[in-house]
Design a protein around this motif. Sequence first.
Motif, PDB file in Angstrom:
ATOM      1  N   ARG A  63       0.680  -1.131   0.154  1.00 24.81           N
ATOM      2  CA  ARG A  63       0.083  -0.105  -0.098  1.00 24.81           C
ATOM      3  C   ARG A  63       0.931   1.246   0.116  1.00 24.81           C
ATOM      4  NH1 ARG A  63      -5.410  -1.311   3.965  1.00 24.81           N
ATOM      5  NH2 ARG A  63      -6.253  -2.706   2.067  1.00 24.81           N
ATOM      6  N   LEU A  64       2.020   1.321   0.760  1.00 28.53           N
ATOM      7  CA  LEU A  64       2.694   2.324   0.666  1.00 28.53           C
ATOM      8  C   LEU A  64       3.536   2.643  -0.853  1.00 28.53           C
ATOM      9  CD1 LEU A  64       4.673   1.809   4.146  1.00 28.53           C
ATOM     10  CD2 LEU A  64       2.949   3.708   3.510  1.00 28.53           C
ATOM     11  N   ASP A  65       3.888   1.441  -1.294  1.00 25.88           N
ATOM     12  CA  ASP A  65       4.357   1.693  -2.708  1.00 25.88           C
ATOM     13  C   ASP A  65       3.253   2.163  -3.707  1.00 25.88           C
ATOM     14  OD1 ASP A  65       6.897   0.434  -1.903  1.00 25.88           O
ATOM     15  OD2 ASP A  65       6.261  -1.658  -2.690  1.00 25.88           O
ATOM     16  N   GLN A  66       1.990   1.804  -3.816  1.00 27.86           N
ATOM     17  CA  GLN A  66       1.209   2.440  -4.358  1.00 27.86           C
ATOM     18  C   GLN A  66       0.802   3.763  -3.949  1.00 27.86           C
ATOM     19  OE1 GLN A  66      -2.807   0.573  -3.892  1.00 27.86           O
ATOM     20  NE2 GLN A  66      -3.921   1.944  -5.085  1.00 27.86           N
ATOM     21  N   LEU A  67       0.982   4.294  -2.734  1.00 26.17           N
ATOM     22  CA  LEU A  67       0.868   5.714  -2.445  1.00 26.17           C
ATOM     23  C   LEU A  67       2.127   6.489  -2.996  1.00 26.17           C
ATOM     24  CD1 LEU A  67      -0.421   8.104  -0.549  1.00 26.17           C
ATOM     25  CD2 LEU A  67       1.011   7.243   1.061  1.00 26.17           C
ATOM     26  N   ASP A  68       3.165   5.909  -2.945  1.00 31.30           N
ATOM     27  CA  ASP A  68       4.435   6.561  -3.649  1.00 31.30           C
ATOM     28  C   ASP A  68       4.134   6.840  -5.164  1.00 31.30           C
ATOM     29  OD1 ASP A  68       5.643   6.940  -1.246  1.00 31.30           O
ATOM     30  OD2 ASP A  68       6.993   5.241  -1.561  1.00 31.30           O
ATOM     31  N   SER A  69       3.577   5.681  -5.837  1.00 33.84           N
ATOM     32  CA  SER A  69       3.389   5.808  -7.266  1.00 33.84           C
ATOM     33  C   SER A  69       2.477   6.890  -7.466  1.00 33.84           C
ATOM     34  CB  SER A  69       3.102   4.430  -7.827  1.00 33.84           C
ATOM     35  OG  SER A  69       2.577   4.414  -9.191  1.00 33.84           O
ATOM     36  N   SER A  70       1.372   6.885  -6.735  1.00 30.82           N
ATOM     37  CA  SER A  70       0.163   7.909  -7.025  1.00 30.82           C
ATOM     38  C   SER A  70       0.925   9.523  -6.944  1.00 30.82           C
ATOM     39  CB  SER A  70      -0.819   7.731  -6.355  1.00 30.82           C
ATOM     40  OG  SER A  70      -1.608   6.566  -6.498  1.00 30.82           O
ATOM     41  N   LEU A  71       1.580   9.614  -5.797  1.00 32.66           N
ATOM     42  CA  LEU A  71       2.159  10.849  -5.545  1.00 32.66           C
ATOM     43  C   LEU A  71       2.958  11.335  -6.584  1.00 32.66           C
ATOM     44  CD1 LEU A  71       2.643  10.582  -1.603  1.00 32.66           C
ATOM     45  CD2 LEU A  71       0.829  11.876  -2.968  1.00 32.66           C
ATOM     46  N   ARG A  72       4.021  10.378  -7.192  1.00 37.65           N
ATOM     47  CA  ARG A  72       4.807  10.827  -8.164  1.00 37.65           C
ATOM     48  C   ARG A  72       3.949  11.091  -9.386  1.00 37.65           C
ATOM     49  NH1 ARG A  72      10.072   8.910  -8.688  1.00 37.65           N
ATOM     50  NH2 ARG A  72      11.114   7.980  -6.996  1.00 37.65           N
ATOM     51  N   ALA A  73       3.015  10.503  -9.867  1.00 37.04           N
ATOM     52  CA  ALA A  73       2.056  10.648 -10.705  1.00 37.04           C
ATOM     53  C   ALA A  73       1.593  12.247 -10.653  1.00 37.04           C
ATOM     54  CB  ALA A  73       1.131   9.965 -11.160  1.00 37.04           C
ATOM     55  N   LEU A  74       0.918  12.506  -9.352  1.00 40.69           N
ATOM     56  CA  LEU A  74       0.239  14.027  -9.229  1.00 40.69           C
ATOM     57  C   LEU A  74       1.237  14.876  -9.017  1.00 40.69           C
ATOM     58  CD1 LEU A  74      -2.450  12.417  -6.646  1.00 40.69           C
ATOM     59  CD2 LEU A  74      -2.836  13.307  -9.016  1.00 40.69           C
ATOM     60  N   ARG A  75       2.313  14.715  -8.404  1.00 44.59           N
ATOM     61  CA  ARG A  75       3.568  15.708  -8.346  1.00 44.59           C
ATOM     62  C   ARG A  75       4.730  15.621  -8.903  1.00 44.59           C
ATOM     63  NH1 ARG A  75      -0.874  17.807  -7.547  1.00 44.59           N
ATOM     64  NH2 ARG A  75      -1.617  19.160  -5.633  1.00 44.59           N
ATOM     65  N   PRO A  76       4.903  15.432 -10.256  1.00 46.00           N
ATOM     66  CA  PRO A  76       6.201  15.105 -11.086  1.00 46.00           C
ATOM     67  C   PRO A  76       6.935  16.218 -10.644  1.00 46.00           C
ATOM     68  CG  PRO A  76       4.404  15.804 -12.552  1.00 46.00           C
ATOM     69  CD  PRO A  76       3.771  15.672 -11.300  1.00 46.00           C
ATOM     70  N   GLY A  77       6.639  17.305 -10.227  1.00 44.13           N
ATOM     71  CA  GLY A  77       7.687  18.653 -10.165  1.00 44.13           C
ATOM     72  C   GLY A  77       8.353  18.591  -8.888  1.00 44.13           C
ATOM     73  N   GLU A  78       7.924  17.585  -7.899  1.00 41.34           N
ATOM     74  CA  GLU A  78       8.925  17.558  -6.633  1.00 41.34           C
ATOM     75  C   GLU A  78      10.323  16.879  -7.201  1.00 41.34           C
ATOM     76  OE1 GLU A  78       8.408  18.495  -3.519  1.00 41.34           O
ATOM     77  OE2 GLU A  78       6.008  19.089  -3.792  1.00 41.34           O
ATOM     78  N   ASP A  79      11.078  17.199  -6.435  1.00 36.41           N
ATOM     79  CA  ASP A  79      12.496  16.350  -6.505  1.00 36.41           C
ATOM     80  C   ASP A  79      12.435  15.044  -5.907  1.00 36.41           C
ATOM     81  OD1 ASP A  79      14.989  15.888  -6.824  1.00 36.41           O
ATOM     82  OD2 ASP A  79      15.820  17.297  -5.427  1.00 36.41           O
ATOM     83  N   TRP A  80      12.369  14.178  -6.840  1.00 39.64           N
ATOM     84  CA  TRP A  80      12.333  12.779  -6.393  1.00 39.64           C
ATOM     85  C   TRP A  80      13.642  11.875  -6.450  1.00 39.64           C
ATOM     86  CZ3 TRP A  80       7.861  10.968  -4.328  1.00 39.64           C
ATOM     87  CH2 TRP A  80       6.774  11.552  -4.473  1.00 39.64           C
ATOM     88  N   THR A  81      14.783  12.845  -7.111  1.00 42.34           N
ATOM     89  CA  THR A  81      15.753  12.158  -7.527  1.00 42.34           C
ATOM     90  C   THR A  81      17.181  12.594  -6.872  1.00 42.34           C
ATOM     91  OG1 THR A  81      16.200  13.433  -9.383  1.00 42.34           O
ATOM     92  CG2 THR A  81      15.009  11.562  -9.774  1.00 42.34           C
ATOM     93  N   GLY A  82      16.943  13.703  -6.221  1.00 44.61           N
ATOM     94  CA  GLY A  82      18.109  14.452  -5.355  1.00 44.61           C
ATOM     95  C   GLY A  82      18.693  13.711  -4.393  1.00 44.61           C
ATOM     96  N   SER A  83      19.754  14.388  -3.751  1.00 46.41           N
ATOM     97  CA  SER A  83      20.520  13.525  -2.919  1.00 46.41           C
ATOM     98  C   SER A  83      21.541  14.477  -1.883  1.00 46.41           C
ATOM     99  CB  SER A  83      21.400  12.449  -3.120  1.00 46.41           C
ATOM    100  OG  SER A  83      22.478  13.086  -3.991  1.00 46.41           O
ATOM    101  N   GLU A  84      21.826  14.279  -0.764  1.00 41.27           N
ATOM    102  CA  GLU A  84      22.509  15.296   0.088  1.00 41.27           C
ATOM    103  C   GLU A  84      23.417  14.250   0.380  1.00 41.27           C
ATOM    104  OE1 GLU A  84      22.064  18.179  -0.022  1.00 41.27           O
ATOM    105  OE2 GLU A  84      19.921  18.647  -0.453  1.00 41.27           O
ATOM    106  N   GLN A  85      24.599  15.067   0.893  1.00 46.85           N
ATOM    107  CA  GLN A  85      25.980  14.251   1.735  1.00 46.85           C
ATOM    108  C   GLN A  85      25.780  14.726   2.906  1.00 46.85           C
ATOM    109  OE1 GLN A  85      28.091  12.557  -0.449  1.00 46.85           O
ATOM    110  NE2 GLN A  85      29.050  11.917   1.628  1.00 46.85           N
TER     111      GLN A  85
END
Length: 668
Positions: A270-292
């Motif tokens: 269910r959490l995986d499904q939630l993440d998938s929906s949120l990615r589709a609804l808000r593609p403008g968020e930074d989903w690939t960044g990282s920090e050191q």
Amino acid sequence: MGIHNGSSRYGRYTGGPDPLAPPVDLAEALDAIAEDVMGGYSPRRALQEFLRRGTRNREGLDELAGRIQQRRHELLGRHRLDGTLEEVKKLLDTAVLEERKQLTRDAMMDNTDRAFREMQLQNLPASTAAAVNELASYDWQSGTAREAYERIRDLLGREVLDQRFAGMKEALENATDEDRAAVSEMLGDLNELLERHRHGEDTDADFQEFMARHGRFFPENPQSVEELIDALARRAAAAQRLLQSMSPEQRGELMRLSAQAFGSPELTARLDQLDSSLRALRPGEDWTGSEQFEGREGLGLGDGTGVLADLAELDELAEQLSQSHNGAHLDDVDLAALARQLGENAAVSARDLAEIERAMHDGGYLRRSADGELRLSPQAVRRLGKSLLRDAARQLSGRQGSRDTRMAGAAGEQTGSSREWQFGDAEPWDVTGTITNAIRRTIVDGGDPGSGLHLAAGDIEVTETEARTQAAVALLVDVSFSMAAEGRWLPMKRTALALHQLISTRFRGDRLALITFGRYAQSMDIGEFTALPPLRDQGTNLHHGLLLAGRFFRRHPTMAHVLLIVTDGEPTAHLAAGGESLFSWPPAAETIRATVAELDRLGRAGTQVTFFRLGDEPSLERFVQGIARRIGGRVVAPAPEDLGGAVVGEYFRARFKANHDGGTDRVL
């Protein structure tokens, strides 16, 4: 304030901006902006620079941005991301140790079974995730060991949920099966709501029903499905960046451990499904960044996600405070986020700066000209001139408080008589006579003076003064390149504004011409002059400036003529018959002859001439001293910072002389 047991309780005001807070200091802002404008900045740039510097009592944008970066470095330098792995490893070590103790104590256990169990515990994989997975079906003999192992699953479940829903780790501590079932139900309903929203099939009633059932899981208190998605997507994207910030080994360990969350594969799905929906609804968020991260303080998944969310918020604030994009305004700054990250005082500073920005535009201090550029408004120029006039008066008197005495009497000395006010009169009112006239008129009209008086124009009387000679004042200011290069540009501008303010407010009967001379000369109004940037043209065409001054004097033949010349160089250009400016260095004899001839003509006409010599060049000193002796003029050599007082003082001296001489016949 609230009432409790008959007593008053006071707390911090939380209803928005403090209504008792002092107003923002627009005077400080206007003075600083105008100073930069006179120095050559555009009003827009000057406003931006002031907002970056801040006020005496409030941080500016640069300081706030610096604190944002400092806060960012602190978060990265304090933390590391293996907190959950460390906590799981400690629980695993505890479970294994307690199980071994139990195996040693259990004399009734079959030796073969004991040996097998000890071997299984001895040969657990080095990977924490693999060891946890391998022990999933282990039949624990120790109750303490079993409890420690179950706490691993519980911890992982709470951490995984805390990644998506802030505060869930603490909320589900010691949770019952009913609590976990409620979370699972909420996730199912949430995924269903988001799926309908993706297809445009949801309604506001659907959202309200969802919040009525599950609102306790959302402390952000979203007011619409869009606000709900925004909050969830920001958190989920931060969780994804958290994983990206880990080493590949740490990331792999946690991904494998997540399958053990609450011992429920359904939760993970269910959490995986939630993440998938949120990615589709808000593609403008930074989903690939990282920090050191480089610190020593371990973070769990939920806390780490919170830190990543803080870093993202700090980055957004840094962008807002930079004001780098077209159309940026300080109203765009998220004050609530700023207060969360830097404290309430930082939010107050940003709010005050936004109010200053708004007031400068809406309050009439900045206006857009016909060419689309921002300019200081006449109101702003008057405000600046008033301040500069005070400074000049202090220079002139040498002590504070003498300005009013020295600058009074624009209309002459009072005679003791009064007369009816006429349009254009600048004399002071005769208050007693005015009130008496109003009482008489009220009685004649059948009114009752005791119920209040209303003044009419015909009631007003003014005190008569002795007639005074009016002055036509031409202020010629050198705008050649050397004025800016030698640091004399700003004092020259401040001087002109102070004199303009004095004449326009205290000696309204006088007339002032402001004439600049560089390669060419030009008459300017005070607004144009204030916005004039430093020029790079070579040439000191005093001759052209004198021609314009003579034209101005001829328009006011009955006034005393006063010529004030501010320059830092001898004439190096003159106006030819065809209107062309002829420049020569060293100065050509023709330039000197043309300039001297025009000064001679003005001198013969009775013009009072004063040179204000800036700089110590011998050639300039010889020129102005020779001209002063030739036409009966004066030379003043002030320091640049004393120029304003010197010019105002010479203006007063010239007016005093004109009043005592009774004016001079002049032929131009």
